[in-house]
Write a protein that holds these residues in place. Structure first.
Motif, PDB file in Angstrom:
ATOM      1  N   VAL A  39     -50.578 -40.154  13.996  1.00  0.00           N
ATOM      2  CA  VAL A  39     -50.816 -38.617  14.402  1.00  0.00           C
ATOM      3  C   VAL A  39     -50.162 -38.104  16.069  1.00  0.00           C
ATOM      4  N   GLN A  67     -55.081 -32.319  14.693  1.00  0.00           N
ATOM      5  CA  GLN A  67     -55.915 -33.130  14.422  1.00  0.00           C
ATOM      6  C   GLN A  67     -57.090 -32.030  13.570  1.00  0.00           C
ATOM      7  N   HIS A  68     -57.615 -31.077  13.731  1.00  0.00           N
ATOM      8  CA  HIS A  68     -58.776 -30.026  13.107  1.00  0.00           C
ATOM      9  C   HIS A  68     -57.983 -28.966  12.895  1.00  0.00           C
ATOM     10  N   PRO A  72     -56.615 -31.397   8.203  1.00  0.00           N
ATOM     11  CA  PRO A  72     -57.609 -31.482   7.005  1.00  0.00           C
ATOM     12  C   PRO A  72     -57.562 -30.937   6.035  1.00  0.00           C
ATOM     13  N   ASP A  75     -54.877 -32.685   3.748  1.00  0.00           N
ATOM     14  CA  ASP A  75     -55.444 -33.584   2.674  1.00  0.00           C
ATOM     15  C   ASP A  75     -56.945 -33.122   1.897  1.00  0.00           C
ATOM     16  N   CYS A  82     -55.221 -38.946   5.240  1.00  0.00           N
ATOM     17  CA  CYS A  82     -55.562 -38.989   6.974  1.00  0.00           C
ATOM     18  C   CYS A  82     -56.244 -40.132   7.102  1.00  0.00           C
ATOM     19  N   PHE A  84     -58.376 -40.773   9.701  1.00  0.00           N
ATOM     20  CA  PHE A  84     -58.610 -40.166  11.645  1.00  0.00           C
ATOM     21  C   PHE A  84     -59.013 -41.294  11.955  1.00  0.00           C
ATOM     22  N   ASP A  85     -60.502 -42.258  11.896  1.00  0.00           N
ATOM     23  CA  ASP A  85     -60.116 -43.248  12.947  1.00  0.00           C
ATOM     24  C   ASP A  85     -59.146 -43.934  13.140  1.00  0.00           C
ATOM     25  N   GLN A  87     -56.274 -43.402  12.992  1.00  0.00           N
ATOM     26  CA  GLN A  87     -54.645 -41.798  13.687  1.00  0.00           C
ATOM     27  C   GLN A  87     -54.134 -42.219  12.953  1.00  0.00           C
ATOM     28  N   VAL A  89     -51.280 -40.379   9.012  1.00  0.00           N
ATOM     29  CA  VAL A  89     -51.375 -39.720   7.859  1.00  0.00           C
ATOM     30  C   VAL A  89     -49.793 -40.799   6.845  1.00  0.00           C
TER      31      VAL A  89
END
Length: 122
Positions: A39, A67-68, A72, A75, A82, A84-85, A87, A89
């Protein structure tokens, strides 16, 4: 984009998804890759497309925005996957965009047919 929704919602979802230049840039960059991307690296690339000489703060803001907000949404639409853990994609497929676009084309065709029918009715 969710199946079996009331008519027009997938069209609205598609146009909402593509309404932001950062999401369009994300799709473009990821679709050209064969592997996942971090990311942070994605944020750097999109920031470089957005500003002539992005600062560390510009990249940080882009990372937060991706990210926010943007990732999302992409996704949820099944356009990207993604983690996210980790990071990371990656692009998954064009199908949700193609299906939304096909539904939009059909909607416009029905609108044209309806308009023609009304103009031909005495």
């Amino acid at each position: 984009m969710t199946e079996n929704r009331p008519r027009g919602n997938r069209i609205d979802d598609l146009f909402e998804l593509l309404s932001d230049s950062h999401r369009r840039a994300t799709i473009h960059l990821l679709a050209r890759r064969e592997r996942p991307i971090g990311v942070e690296q994605l944020a750097e690339r999109i920031a470089s497309q957005t500003w002539d000489d992005p600062s560390h703060e510009d990249v940080r803001r882009m990372h937060i925005s991706l990210q926010h907000t943007h990732l999302p949404k992409l996704d949820d639409a099944d356009v990207v996957e993604c983690d996210f853990d980790a990071q990371r994609v990656e692009f998954t497929n064009w199908r949700p965009i193609e299906e939304g676009w096909q539904e939009a084309r059909s909607w416009f065709e029905r609108l044209d047919e309806s308009s023609q029918h009304r103009s031909e009715t005495p």
